[in-house]
Every structure is written in C-alpha cells, then in structure tokens.
Design a protein around this motif. Structure first.
Motif, PDB file in Angstrom:
ATOM      1  N   ILE A  32       0.876  -1.180   0.000  1.00  0.00           N
ATOM      2  CA  ILE A  32       0.000   0.000   0.000  1.00  0.00           C
ATOM      3  C   ILE A  32       0.908   1.223   0.000  1.00  0.00           C
ATOM      4  O   ILE A  32       1.592   1.512   0.980  1.00  0.00           O
ATOM      5  CB  ILE A  32      -0.926   0.003   1.233  1.00  0.00           C
ATOM      6  N   SER A  33       0.916   1.938  -1.120  1.00  0.00           N
ATOM      7  CA  SER A  33       1.880   3.023  -1.313  1.00  0.00           C
ATOM      8  C   SER A  33       1.241   4.361  -0.977  1.00  0.00           C
ATOM      9  O   SER A  33       0.765   5.074  -1.844  1.00  0.00           O
ATOM     10  CB  SER A  33       2.354   2.992  -2.771  1.00  0.00           C
ATOM     11  N   ALA A  34       1.226   4.676   0.323  1.00  0.00           N
ATOM     12  CA  ALA A  34       0.571   5.913   0.758  1.00  0.00           C
ATOM     13  C   ALA A  34       1.548   7.079   0.837  1.00  0.00           C
ATOM     14  O   ALA A  34       1.148   8.208   1.100  1.00  0.00           O
ATOM     15  CB  ALA A  34      -0.087   5.689   2.119  1.00  0.00           C
ATOM     16  N   ALA A  35       2.845   6.822   0.606  1.00  0.00           N
ATOM     17  CA  ALA A  35       3.832   7.905   0.721  1.00  0.00           C
ATOM     18  C   ALA A  35       3.655   8.915  -0.405  1.00  0.00           C
ATOM     19  O   ALA A  35       3.277   8.563  -1.516  1.00  0.00           O
ATOM     20  CB  ALA A  35       5.238   7.316   0.683  1.00  0.00           C
ATOM     21  N   ALA A  36       3.926  10.162  -0.066  1.00  0.00           N
ATOM     22  CA  ALA A  36       3.960  11.209  -1.092  1.00  0.00           C
ATOM     23  C   ALA A  36       5.416  11.333  -1.533  1.00  0.00           C
ATOM     24  O   ALA A  36       6.206  12.070  -0.927  1.00  0.00           O
ATOM     25  CB  ALA A  36       3.449  12.524  -0.520  1.00  0.00           C
TER      26      ALA A  36
ATOM     27  N   ASP B 133      -6.179   6.974 -14.758  1.00  0.00           N
ATOM     28  CA  ASP B 133      -5.007   6.951 -15.634  1.00  0.00           C
ATOM     29  C   ASP B 133      -3.793   6.369 -14.888  1.00  0.00           C
ATOM     30  O   ASP B 133      -3.066   5.526 -15.405  1.00  0.00           O
ATOM     31  CB  ASP B 133      -4.733   8.383 -16.127  1.00  0.00           C
ATOM     32  N   LYS B 134      -3.603   6.789 -13.618  1.00  0.00           N
ATOM     33  CA  LYS B 134      -2.485   6.274 -12.812  1.00  0.00           C
ATOM     34  C   LYS B 134      -2.646   4.783 -12.524  1.00  0.00           C
ATOM     35  O   LYS B 134      -1.673   4.024 -12.533  1.00  0.00           O
ATOM     36  CB  LYS B 134      -2.406   7.017 -11.471  1.00  0.00           C
ATOM     37  N   LEU B 135      -3.878   4.372 -12.239  1.00  0.00           N
ATOM     38  CA  LEU B 135      -4.178   2.958 -11.970  1.00  0.00           C
ATOM     39  C   LEU B 135      -3.702   2.104 -13.140  1.00  0.00           C
ATOM     40  O   LEU B 135      -3.022   1.086 -12.959  1.00  0.00           O
ATOM     41  CB  LEU B 135      -5.692   2.803 -11.778  1.00  0.00           C
TER      42      LEU B 135
ATOM     43  N   ARG C  70      -1.715   3.156 -15.825  1.00  0.00           N
ATOM     44  CA  ARG C  70      -0.325   3.400 -16.213  1.00  0.00           C
ATOM     45  C   ARG C  70       0.647   2.635 -15.329  1.00  0.00           C
ATOM     46  O   ARG C  70       1.645   2.090 -15.789  1.00  0.00           O
ATOM     47  CB  ARG C  70      -0.066   4.908 -16.128  1.00  0.00           C
ATOM     48  N   LYS C  71       0.364   2.589 -14.017  1.00  0.00           N
ATOM     49  CA  LYS C  71       1.302   1.931 -13.098  1.00  0.00           C
ATOM     50  C   LYS C  71       0.950   0.463 -12.871  1.00  0.00           C
ATOM     51  O   LYS C  71       1.603  -0.213 -12.075  1.00  0.00           O
ATOM     52  CB  LYS C  71       1.338   2.679 -11.751  1.00  0.00           C
ATOM     53  N   GLY C  72      -0.084  -0.031 -13.531  1.00  0.00           N
ATOM     54  CA  GLY C  72      -0.456  -1.445 -13.407  1.00  0.00           C
ATOM     55  C   GLY C  72      -0.881  -1.813 -12.002  1.00  0.00           C
ATOM     56  O   GLY C  72      -0.438  -2.819 -11.438  1.00  0.00           O
TER      57      GLY C  72
END
Ligand code: CTP
Length: 404
Positions: free
Chosen positions: A274-278, A338-340, A342-344
């Motif tokens: 879970i990539s919650a970092a900014a 788009d991010k979903l 693009r980043k798979g």
C-alpha cells in the motif's frame, strides 16, 4: 461499530502503580458501556494512586488486591477468576509489571492470575519516556510480543512528570476501539502488508531540502488498521513525527531513493503493498556539500527525476497486490484511473487536495477505483477511513486470490 462492541466479554482488568491509574477508572466505565463484564485486580502500588472503592463502584464487583484475602478467595478463588476471564487487560502496565510478566513471576495476585489464565493478554504500558526507551523495558516488551501478548500503545505527548515523548497511556476510548477491532473479522490473518507513508525529503545542501506537506497520518492509520485486521505490517516511513503503530515493524528513510531501496528490498516478502507515501518526483542533480550562499542573482536548481517506486514494484515478477494513492487538485477520477492503468495497480485511493481536505488534516475522503469498479468513501477521520479502506483492499485481494 455497534454500541456494544464488547458484548459479553469478560475482562479481568489489572491496574498497576502509576499516575495513569486514574484513567483506568474511565476505562472500566467505558468497558461496561461497551458491553463487557469487568473484574478489577489492583497491585498494592496501584492502591496508592486510586482507591479500590472507586473501581468497586464502577465495575459493580469487589476489587481484589491480594492473594491473601480470605473472604475474596471464599467468594471466587483466584484460579476461578483466572479461568473466568476471556481477556486479561493490564492498563496501565508499569515498567515493573512488564518485567514481572516477561520473567513469568507469580509474586503477587496479578502475576499469579496471568500465569493461571489461558485468556489472551493485552497490556497498555504507561511510564516516563526515558523509562520506556530503556533497553531493559524494550527487551521485556519484545519477549512479551513474541509470546503473543498484545501491546496497546503507548501514546506520545506531554507526561505527568513534565517530559514529552512516548509512554503515555492510550486514551480509554482508543483501548476500547482496539479491543473491539480485534473481535471483528480479521481478513488479513497471515497476510504480510508493506505500507509506505509520509513525505520524502531531497537535500539541497546541509541545511535545506525539498519536501512536501504529507504528514504521514493516512499511511500510519492504514498500517494500524491492517494490524487490527490481522496483518503482519512493515511500515517504511519518510520523515514524520508519529509513533509507530503497535505491532508494526518500521524502517525510517529520508529521500525517495532511500525509500525505493527499502521498498524494493522488502516487496518480494510481502503479499500487499500500500503506497501511501507522497514520494517527491524530483531531486536536485547534486547536493551541495556546503551551505549555498546568496549571490544577489537568481538561483536555478537543476532537478532530475526520481525513480517511480510503485511502477518499479509493479514490474517485479510475482509482485504483491498493489494499492496506490493519488492526491489531485483537478479532474480527480480521470487522473486517478489513468495512474491505476499506467502503473499497473490493483486499486487506487484518490483524494482531492484542497485547503480543507487531504494533507495536514485529520479528515479525508477517498475515491476508490479498480478495474471495472469504483466506490466513494465519504469524509471521515483518517483512522475510520483507513479501516474502511483496509476492508475494501481485503475484499479485492481475496477476490483476486479466488480468481484462477
Ligand atoms: N509514487 C511512487 N514513486 C514516485 C511517485 C509516486 O511510488 N516517484 C506513488 C505514490 O506513493 C502514490 C502513487 O505513486 O501511491 C501516485 O503518486 P502521485 O505523486 O500522485 O503520482 P505521480 O506518478 O507522481 O504522478 P503525477 O506527479 O504526474 O501526478
């Protein structure tokens, strides 16, 4: 959460000596409001801080303070009391009782009850921050943790002694929430979850950096909610001022590249990321070894792009289930979808950044997107939002496992 989340739970509450013992009175009341049946055992030192009568009135039962109380033994023997409990909760747990538990000593009533009970044990430590940090206390905690004892807290903040730091007793309401969450479904039992949280800092020179306004609170709340759901959690945190959620392992990093190294190293060992970092997208091309001086001229910083950690994890063979975040000011759904793609990713949690939502705020609202689906999670405090998010991730993750 229902009004009586602990309905019918038989709690043996151990109160040990410390100024935080006064909060245990409120804890008893709240445990009963939550539906629990409470019996209180006090150590001798605890009685110096709060009278047994207070706990007797609040719990509705006699309070026990000694192994050698004949009338209490006649009413309900200590072995019977140990068998009666569904949960042994020690709050506050002093440094001394942690040492006693770690050593398995039965020198007083509470120590004896713990050894004589098969019920799960939870402790909510409270002590001065210097004592909390002491290697002996931390070693005792580690022993208890490995034995399966649930460590609740401590919280961080100003202390009765005037110090500031880790070691405050969790608020009674938080203790109840944690106990209630544990009684709920544990969809992440046996699941290994990696969470990134907070900002990244890119140094310009020895005194300056480029950062962002992420507080890390959302990611830390997600880590805590995943633990409540039964997960084993590793939290990779950028520079934030937040206590580690109880039960999480933690790696602290500063720059995007340090975060990348920690995450790429850990990803193969995890089922979900879970990539919650900014994560800062850019860093100065070079870090000046000495402080930059003003010259009267405009200053241009050459920035180069940082690695995209999420995209890199997405490319790993046998990659974990991936959940990204997207903080956007405009065109939220379109940008996030788009991010979903693009980043798979398997799922993305998007939030609108404005002056009232998102960064540096206690409240947030999320739009969840996945292939062929969407759900809005309305505005709520970050802790309850994190619980809902973890529940939705667990469902999508389980659906993915069930699919061939
Ligand atoms: N992310 C990452 N590595 C980066 C940048 C972002 O892993 N270098 C992750 C974030 O943790 C988040 C997701 O990617 O889960 C989206 O982050 P965001 O900054 O919104 O997206 P970017 O890819 O940076 O897109 P843009 O800057 O174009 O909005």
């Amino acid at each position: 959460m229902s009004d009586v989340p602990l309905q019918g739970l038989r709690v043996l509450l151990g109160v040990t000596g410390g100024i935080a013992a006064y909060k245990s009175a409120d804890l008893v009341r709240r445990l009963r409001d939550a539906g629990a049946d409470v019996r209180v055992v006090m150590t001798e030192n605890a009685t110096r801080f709060v009278g047994a009568l207070t706990f007797q009135a609040l719990s509705g039962h006699p309070v026990r303070t000694s192994l050698w109380d004949e009338s209490a033994e006649a009413a309900m023997g200590h072995i019977e009391l140990a068998r009666w409990a569904d949960l042994v909760l020690i709050a506050p747990a002093s440094a001394d009782v942690l040492a006693q538990l770690a050593a398995g000593r039965a020198e007083d009533l509470l120590g004896t009850l713990v050894l004589a009970s098969k019920a799960p044990l939870a402790v909510a430590p409270a002590m001065n921050q210097q004592m909390w940090a002491h290697a002996a206390v931390q070693a005792n905690l580690e022993t208890l943790r490995q034995r399966g004892v649930r460590i609740l807290g401590p919280a961080s903040g100003s202390q009765a002694c005037g110090d500031v730091g880790d070691g405050r007793l969790l608020e009674p309401a938080e203790i109840i929430e944690m106990l209630a969450a544990e009684r709920g479904p544990r969809p992440f039992a046996g699941v290994r979850v990696l969470v990134s949280a907070g900002p990244t800092y890119e140094d310009i020179d020895p005194v300056r950096y480029i950062g962002n306004r992420s507080s890390g609170r959302m990611g830390f709340a997600v880590a805590a909610a995943a633990i409540e759901a039964g997960a084993r959690v590793l939290l990779v945190a950028g520079p934030v001022d937040l206590p580690t959620p109880a039960g999480a392992a933690r790696i602290d990093v500063r720059s995007a590249r340090q975060m990348r190294d920690a995450i790429i190293g850990a990803a193969p060992e995890h089922d979900i990321f879970i990539s919650a970092a900014a994560v800062g997208d850019y860093r100065p091309q070079s870090i000046s070894p000495s402080k930059l001086k003003k010259s009267g001229q405009p200053l241009a910083l050459e920035l180069i792009q940082n690695p995209d950690i999420l995209a890199e994890v997405s490319g790993l063979v046998g990659r974990p289930f991936l959940v990204g975040f997207a903080a956007e000011t405009d065109d939220l759904e379109h940008q996030a979808r788009d991010k979903l793609e693009r980043k798979g990713l398997d799922m993305i949690a998007a939030n609108r950044v404005s002056t009232t939502l998102g960064f540096e705020r206690d409240e947030n609202a999320l739009l969840l997107l996945w292939a062929g689906g969407r759900e809005e999670l309305g505005q709520a405090d970050k802790r309850s939002l994190a619980r809902t998010l973890v529940d939705r991730i667990a469902r999508r993750y389980a659906a993915g496992l069930a699919a061939p």
